[in-house]
Design an enzyme around this catalytic site. Sequence first.
Site, PDB file in Angstrom:
ATOM      1  N   GLY A  82       8.380   2.064   5.454  1.00 52.81           N
ATOM      2  CA  GLY A  82       7.381   2.298   4.411  1.00 52.81           C
ATOM      3  C   GLY A  82       6.834   3.718   4.421  1.00 52.81           C
ATOM      4  O   GLY A  82       7.554   4.688   4.670  1.00 52.81           O
ATOM      5  N   VAL A  83       5.544   3.814   4.159  1.00 52.20           N
ATOM      6  CA  VAL A  83       4.921   5.131   4.054  1.00 52.20           C
ATOM      7  C   VAL A  83       4.900   5.821   5.424  1.00 52.20           C
ATOM      8  O   VAL A  83       4.991   7.057   5.513  1.00 52.20           O
ATOM      9  CB  VAL A  83       3.517   5.005   3.404  1.00 52.20           C
ATOM     10  N   ASP A  84       4.817   5.052   6.481  1.00 51.65           N
ATOM     11  CA  ASP A  84       4.854   5.588   7.852  1.00 51.65           C
ATOM     12  C   ASP A  84       6.171   6.353   8.083  1.00 51.65           C
ATOM     13  O   ASP A  84       6.178   7.514   8.541  1.00 51.65           O
ATOM     14  CB  ASP A  84       4.723   4.404   8.825  1.00 51.65           C
ATOM     15  N   THR A 114      -0.739  -3.022   2.025  1.00 50.43           N
ATOM     16  CA  THR A 114      -0.239  -3.745   0.848  1.00 50.43           C
ATOM     17  C   THR A 114       1.290  -3.775   0.751  1.00 50.43           C
ATOM     18  O   THR A 114       1.826  -4.268  -0.237  1.00 50.43           O
ATOM     19  CB  THR A 114      -0.804  -3.145  -0.458  1.00 50.43           C
TER      20      THR A 114
HETATM   21  N1  AR6 Z   1       3.774   7.443  -0.731  1.00 57.51           N
HETATM   22  C1  AR6 Z   1       2.763   6.631  -1.110  1.00 57.51           C
HETATM   23  N2  AR6 Z   1       2.789   5.294  -0.934  1.00 57.51           N
HETATM   24  C2  AR6 Z   1       3.891   4.770  -0.365  1.00 57.51           C
HETATM   25  C3  AR6 Z   1       4.993   5.542   0.067  1.00 57.51           C
HETATM   26  C4  AR6 Z   1       4.898   6.946  -0.139  1.00 57.51           C
HETATM   27  N3  AR6 Z   1       5.889   7.785   0.221  1.00 57.51           N
HETATM   28  N4  AR6 Z   1       5.926   4.707   0.608  1.00 57.51           N
HETATM   29  C5  AR6 Z   1       5.438   3.463   0.512  1.00 57.51           C
HETATM   30  N5  AR6 Z   1       4.215   3.483  -0.073  1.00 57.51           N
HETATM   31  P1  AR6 Z   1       3.666  -0.019   3.977  1.00 57.51           P
HETATM   32  P2  AR6 Z   1       1.609  -1.518   5.474  1.00 57.51           P
HETATM   33  C6  AR6 Z   1       3.287   2.372  -0.365  1.00 57.51           C
HETATM   34  O1  AR6 Z   1       4.621  -1.150   4.135  1.00 57.51           O
HETATM   35  O2  AR6 Z   1       1.669  -2.642   4.515  1.00 57.51           O
HETATM   36  C7  AR6 Z   1       5.347   0.365   8.499  1.00 57.51           C
HETATM   37  O3  AR6 Z   1       6.600   0.020   8.996  1.00 57.51           O
HETATM   38  C8  AR6 Z   1       3.866   0.993  -0.553  1.00 57.51           C
HETATM   39  O4  AR6 Z   1       4.290   0.822  -1.889  1.00 57.51           O
HETATM   40  O5  AR6 Z   1       4.171   1.352   4.195  1.00 57.51           O
HETATM   41  O6  AR6 Z   1       0.271  -1.009   5.932  1.00 57.51           O
HETATM   42  C9  AR6 Z   1       4.359   0.685   9.611  1.00 57.51           C
HETATM   43  O7  AR6 Z   1       4.986   1.286  10.718  1.00 57.51           O
HETATM   44  C10 AR6 Z   1       2.690   0.097  -0.205  1.00 57.51           C
HETATM   45  O8  AR6 Z   1       1.916  -0.160  -1.382  1.00 57.51           O
HETATM   46  O9  AR6 Z   1       2.394  -0.190   4.973  1.00 57.51           O
HETATM   47  C11 AR6 Z   1       3.788  -0.655   9.947  1.00 57.51           C
HETATM   48  O10 AR6 Z   1       4.623  -1.360  10.850  1.00 57.51           O
HETATM   49  C12 AR6 Z   1       1.859   0.930   0.736  1.00 57.51           C
HETATM   50  O11 AR6 Z   1       2.441   2.239   0.758  1.00 57.51           O
HETATM   51  C13 AR6 Z   1       3.774  -1.369   8.619  1.00 57.51           C
HETATM   52  O12 AR6 Z   1       4.782  -0.759   7.836  1.00 57.51           O
HETATM   53  C14 AR6 Z   1       1.792   0.407   2.157  1.00 57.51           C
HETATM   54  O13 AR6 Z   1       3.042  -0.142   2.525  1.00 57.51           O
HETATM   55  C15 AR6 Z   1       2.453  -1.180   7.909  1.00 57.51           C
HETATM   56  O14 AR6 Z   1       2.443  -1.957   6.746  1.00 57.51           O
END
Ligand code: AR6
Length: 186
Positions: A40-42, A132
């Site tokens: 994801g964003v991480d 989310t």
């Molecule tokens: N820019 C902005 N938003 C984004 C991007 C980006 N480049 N990429 C994804 N999103 P998530 P969580 C949005 O899953 O639910 C990771 O593996 C995406 O559409 O990244 O807090 C971590 O290491 C979504 O709405 O984070 C943790 O293990 C939002 O970012 C776990 O995921 C959050 O999605 C955290 O899960």
Amino acid sequence: MKSLGEYLGGRLIVDTGDITEFSGGGIVNAANSGLLGGGGVDGAIHRAAGPSLLAECKALRAGPLPGGLPAGKAVATGAGRLGVAHVIHTVGPVWKGGGQGEPELLASCYRESLVLAAGLGLDSIAFPAISTGVYGYPKHLADQVVFDTISRYVLVNDAPSYIHLVFFSEPDARLFMATSGILGVS
Ligand code: AR6
């Protein structure tokens, strides 16, 4: 990144796009407790920042945070190649139905990140929609918590001056504006 609107006297800005393109004081990473990257964003933030970000996270684990970062807490690092001074890593709650303290933990992520940003003297900060994605927090419920938390924060805190919410998709940004009742209001 595209800006869709400004609210709360211009201090809350709703954007859509890729948060790694943000330039300003800092961005928030939706991390996990291990702090060593993920999807994801991480994953996007670590890829864009380059290896120095992971090295700093490993140093946190080797030093002050041997057990990792608990949900609801935040910690700051540098930002490698990103166009910001700092990345603030926070760990959102995993959605378990809403009765396990998830709203309080999500609010805490935003508050703690804002307090850290203010302490670092950051004038602007950009948040992704924490929890989310993989963590399954229903978007409309997260939106309510986020708007409520930021509204309360800006009432009593002058810094950071600008708080960006960066939604990966425009429908997610518009859902936030509709949910918080600010759609069409400027
Ligand atoms: N820019 C902005 N938003 C984004 C991007 C980006 N480049 N990429 C994804 N999103 P998530 P969580 C949005 O899953 O639910 C990771 O593996 C995406 O559409 O990244 O807090 C971590 O290491 C979504 O709405 O984070 C943790 O293990 C939002 O970012 C776990 O995921 C959050 O999605 C955290 O899960």
